[in-house]
Design a protein around this motif. Structure first.
Motif, mmCIF file in Angstrom:
data_model
loop_
_atom_site.group_PDB
_atom_site.id
_atom_site.type_symbol
_atom_site.label_atom_id
_atom_site.label_comp_id
_atom_site.label_asym_id
_atom_site.label_seq_id
_atom_site.Cartn_x
_atom_site.Cartn_y
_atom_site.Cartn_z
ATOM 1 N N ASP A 1 6.574 -1.219 -9.776
ATOM 2 C CA ASP A 1 6.417 -2.322 -8.824
ATOM 3 C C ASP A 1 7.507 -3.359 -9.076
ATOM 4 O O ASP A 1 7.330 -4.271 -9.889
ATOM 5 C CB ASP A 1 5.024 -2.930 -8.978
ATOM 6 C CG ASP A 1 4.802 -4.157 -8.108
ATOM 7 O OD1 ASP A 1 5.674 -4.469 -7.270
ATOM 8 O OD2 ASP A 1 3.764 -4.826 -8.273
ATOM 9 N N LYS B 1 7.113 -7.565 -7.871
ATOM 10 C CA LYS B 1 6.479 -8.564 -8.735
ATOM 11 C C LYS B 1 7.373 -8.920 -9.923
ATOM 12 O O LYS B 1 7.202 -9.976 -10.535
ATOM 13 C CB LYS B 1 5.094 -8.117 -9.165
ATOM 14 C CG LYS B 1 5.020 -6.935 -10.089
ATOM 15 C CD LYS B 1 4.997 -7.315 -11.554
ATOM 16 C CE LYS B 1 4.881 -6.110 -12.455
ATOM 17 N NZ LYS B 1 5.742 -4.990 -12.193
ATOM 18 N N ILE C 1 2.757 4.434 -7.724
ATOM 19 C CA ILE C 1 3.017 3.004 -7.912
ATOM 20 C C ILE C 1 1.707 2.320 -8.262
ATOM 21 O O ILE C 1 0.635 2.739 -7.830
ATOM 22 C CB ILE C 1 3.630 2.368 -6.629
ATOM 23 C CG1 ILE C 1 4.189 0.977 -6.919
ATOM 24 C CG2 ILE C 1 2.635 2.345 -5.480
ATOM 25 C CD1 ILE C 1 5.036 0.408 -5.791
ATOM 26 N N ILE D 1 0.708 -1.322 -7.773
ATOM 27 C CA ILE D 1 1.158 -2.595 -7.208
ATOM 28 C C ILE D 1 0.408 -3.707 -7.936
ATOM 29 O O ILE D 1 -0.816 -3.782 -7.891
ATOM 30 C CB ILE D 1 0.914 -2.615 -5.698
ATOM 31 C CG1 ILE D 1 1.579 -1.390 -5.050
ATOM 32 C CG2 ILE D 1 1.458 -3.897 -5.076
ATOM 33 C CD1 ILE D 1 1.094 -1.067 -3.656
ATOM 34 N N THR E 1 0.006 -9.744 -4.043
ATOM 35 C CA THR E 1 0.010 -8.319 -4.391
ATOM 36 C C THR E 1 -0.111 -7.448 -3.144
ATOM 37 O O THR E 1 0.622 -6.463 -2.981
ATOM 38 C CB THR E 1 -1.150 -8.002 -5.356
ATOM 39 O OG1 THR E 1 -1.046 -8.842 -6.504
ATOM 40 C CG2 THR E 1 -1.114 -6.550 -5.800
ATOM 41 N N ASN F 1 3.032 -7.485 -1.163
ATOM 42 C CA ASN F 1 3.989 -6.545 -1.745
ATOM 43 C C ASN F 1 3.654 -5.112 -1.345
ATOM 44 O O ASN F 1 4.546 -4.307 -1.044
ATOM 45 C CB ASN F 1 4.005 -6.663 -3.265
ATOM 46 C CG ASN F 1 4.662 -7.938 -3.750
ATOM 47 O OD1 ASN F 1 5.338 -8.631 -2.997
ATOM 48 N ND2 ASN F 1 4.464 -8.262 -5.015
ATOM 49 N N GLY F 2 2.359 -4.806 -1.337
ATOM 50 C CA GLY F 2 1.923 -3.472 -0.915
ATOM 51 C C GLY F 2 2.373 -3.164 0.507
ATOM 52 O O GLY F 2 2.823 -2.050 0.809
ATOM 53 N N TYR G 1 6.000 -2.166 0.467
ATOM 54 C CA TYR G 1 6.241 -0.804 -0.005
ATOM 55 C C TYR G 1 5.878 0.224 1.068
ATOM 56 O O TYR G 1 6.582 1.221 1.245
ATOM 57 C CB TYR G 1 5.449 -0.533 -1.287
ATOM 58 C CG TYR G 1 5.937 -1.318 -2.476
ATOM 59 C CD1 TYR G 1 7.271 -1.290 -2.856
ATOM 60 C CD2 TYR G 1 5.066 -2.110 -3.217
ATOM 61 C CE1 TYR G 1 7.719 -2.024 -3.942
ATOM 62 C CE2 TYR G 1 5.511 -2.848 -4.298
ATOM 63 C CZ TYR G 1 6.839 -2.804 -4.666
ATOM 64 O OH TYR G 1 7.287 -3.527 -5.735
ATOM 65 N N PHE H 1 -3.348 -0.021 -7.465
ATOM 66 C CA PHE H 1 -3.142 -1.448 -7.697
ATOM 67 C C PHE H 1 -3.547 -1.806 -9.130
ATOM 68 O O PHE H 1 -4.258 -1.051 -9.801
ATOM 69 C CB PHE H 1 -3.941 -2.276 -6.690
ATOM 70 C CG PHE H 1 -3.400 -2.191 -5.289
ATOM 71 C CD1 PHE H 1 -2.578 -3.179 -4.788
ATOM 72 C CD2 PHE H 1 -3.702 -1.101 -4.478
ATOM 73 C CE1 PHE H 1 -2.071 -3.090 -3.497
ATOM 74 C CE2 PHE H 1 -3.193 -0.996 -3.193
ATOM 75 C CZ PHE H 1 -2.379 -1.998 -2.699
#
Length: 552
Positions: free
Chosen positions: A194, A197, A233, A235, A254, A257-258, A261, A281
């Motif tokens: 990830d 972050k 991944i 995340i 978070t 960010n997901g 991706y 996650f």
């Protein structure tokens, strides 16, 4: 269909799913009851439809997954009990892994030292003073072979907290598996992978965002074909929270960010229902017990809606948010270190009541050093006591229906959505990172928390209340001072003993492939790893093409 009929249909669907699940994973015991002999049902839910129940809570294993992603949750199988471990040399960490497995740990979680995390070999000047200090030093496939010596990879799930060079460490893991006779398709585990972050909160980045996202989507595509059981991944909100965010910011940033991706994977041509089920996650568990339980429930609800409504994923397994939890490292105090055992127990319980899939419990001495064996054992026993003695795992979502917890879940979800909408308005997570938006929000939250602690408004036992003048430190783990010199010699010996011509050939092929954005780099990295090219050599090859990121 009316509310009564919809409720009955969903309940019947859940009951059918329970029957199928129990056939495959029988319940842990024949009878679940309290110490007073009171029977414990698998699930407690309304007898009749309630306002918005189906929309906001539903049954376990059903959209929106607020109450859990599996029909039976822990009645059939406990969460995976991991202990994040890694220090010194691969040999020392291998011994710690084997010790933890003997103590009943059910999955491995690898901590890498700082040079490994940022792509430098142990004999690089950039690694001076850092080799083996905050995790295990891994320079080449030789170290990875030692790390997993006598640990059967077909039987153990391994999580690796590695980001910028995640592709390299994954290839090393694949190569070790093959040497053990384990095909890649049989390997199970997770790589953190990830990078967003890292730009936001942690700092162990190497390459700029665009090539970093390419590496991540290359991993998605490669694992879809070669490692279908591996989570591509994790995340991570953990480090966002450690940097000082609030619980709301943790899940909002978070999940944003997901989204980034998923967007990147779709842009690379991947099918959402092929890669989405392998997304995982990683969240933090802090001291505000009920807020943490509500946070986990809200995160599942939000992600399922994102995947179903925004990305139009058709498979229910693509809607499920699966997550690992680690108790809050930043909540631990160097003062009165044994108090941390209590903090960790409460945090771990919140993760279990929130429905985590795996869990790491921090050790009491981690505000002072890497954990000793005794401290790691106490941390693991904490999970085992929660599982076997507390009754918290005997019914699904025990706090579901609580006026307080449901209100907190709704409010956290509402506030998180506002952040996600703000990030969307900035163009998405990548653009928000480049603009420094999330970084500023976290810094402000961290500042406000620190001011409350310093004023005494927020109480930390042993730090600003019930303080003891004389502190007795527990026994601390000390990394052998000779380690760095020995590790330097070891990586130099690898270079001497390998086929130098083959190593150069693999690095040259990797450099050429990196220049073509249409080529998946994973096969080229795997070839280089098998030729015993070092992590520094591979990262330097990619640095030539990608450059380095220096922050904003």
């Amino acid at each position: 269909m009316g509310k009564e009929q919809e409720f009955s249909a969903n309940k019947q669907e859940w009951e059918n799913a329970v029957k199928k699940t129990v056939q495959r994973y029988p319940e842990r015991q024949k009878v679940f009851e309290t110490s007073s002999g009171i029977p414990i049902d698998l699930l407690y839910a309304p007898k009749h439809p309630q306002e918005e129940y189906q929309e906001t809570q539903g049954f376990p294993g059903q959209y929106p997954y607020t109450r859990g992603i599996q029909p039976t949750m822990y009645r059939s199988k406990y969460w995976t009990m991991r202990q994040y471990a890694g220090f010194g040399s691969a040999r020392e960490t291998n011994q710690r892994f084997r010790y933890l497995l003997e103590q009943g740990q059910t999955g491995l979680s690898v901590a890498f030292d700082l040079p490994t995390q940022i792509g430098y070999d142990s004999d690089d000047s950039m690694a001076d003073g850092e080799v083996g200090k905050v995790g295990v030093a891994i320079d080449s496939l030789h170290d990875m072979e030692t790390l997993f010596d006598s640990i059967p990879l077909e039987k153990v799930s391994t999580s690796m907290t590695i980001n910028a060079p995640a592709s390299i460490l994954l290839c090393m893991y694949i190569a070790v598996g093959e040497k053990q006779g384990v095909e890649p398709a049989r390997l199970t585990g997770t790589i953190q992978n990830d990078i967003l972050k890292e730009y936001i909160a942690r700092g162990t980045y190497i390459f700029p965002p665009k090539p970093s996202m390419r590496l991540i989507t290359d991993i998605f595509a490669y694992c879809q074909e070669e490692l279908p059981r591996f989570n591509t991944i994790s995340i991570s909100g953990y480090h966002i929270r450690e940097a000082g965010s609030t619980a709301v910011q943790e899940i909002a940033f978070t999940l944003a960010n997901g989204i980034a991706y998923v967007d990147a994977a779709l842009a690379s041509g991947l099918d959402i229902d092929q890669f989405a089920p392998r997304l995982a996650f990683f969240f933090n568990a802090h001291n505000q017990f009920f807020e943490e339980v509500a946070k986990f429930r809200a995160a599942r609800r939000i992600w399922s809606k994102i995947m179903k409504d925004r990305f139009h994923a058709k498979e229910p397994k693509s809607w499920k948010l699966r997550f690992h939890t680690q108790t809050g490292g930043s909540t631990l105090t160097a003062q009165q270190a044994n108090n941390n055992i209590v903090r960790v127990a409460l945090q771990a319980l919140s993760a279990v009541l929130g429905g985590t899939q795996s869990l790491h419990t921090n050790s009491r001495d981690e505000a002072l050093s890497l954990p000793t064996e005794e401290s790691a054992r106490i941390a693991l026993r904490t999970q085992q006591i929660i599982a076997n003695e507390s009754g918290a795992a005997d019914t699904i979502d025990p706090l579901g229906g609580s006026y307080y917890v449901e209100s907190l879940t709704d409010e956290i979800a509402s506030r998180a959505w506002k952040y996600i909408e703000k990030i969307d308005g900035l163009g998405g997570a990548v653009q928000a990172v480049e603009a420094g938006y999330m970084q500023r929000e976290i810094r402000q939250a961290a500042y406000e928390t620190q001011m409350k602690i310093e004023s005494g408004e927020e109480i930390v036992i042993g730090l600003n209340k019930f303080v003891e003048e004389e502190q007795q430190l527990p026994d601390l783990l000390k990394v052998d001072e000779e380690l760095e010199a020995n590790q330097r010699k070891a990586v130099q010996q690898v270079r001497i003993e390998r086929d130098a011509t083959e190593a150069d050939r693999c690095l040259n092929k990797l450099e050429a492939a990196a220049a073509d954005p249409g080529i998946n780099l994973m096969p080229y990295i795997l070839q280089a790893v098998k030729a015993y090219c070092t992590i520094g050599e591979i990262c330097n090859t990619l640095r030539k093409e990608f450059g380095e990121y220096n922050g904003i």
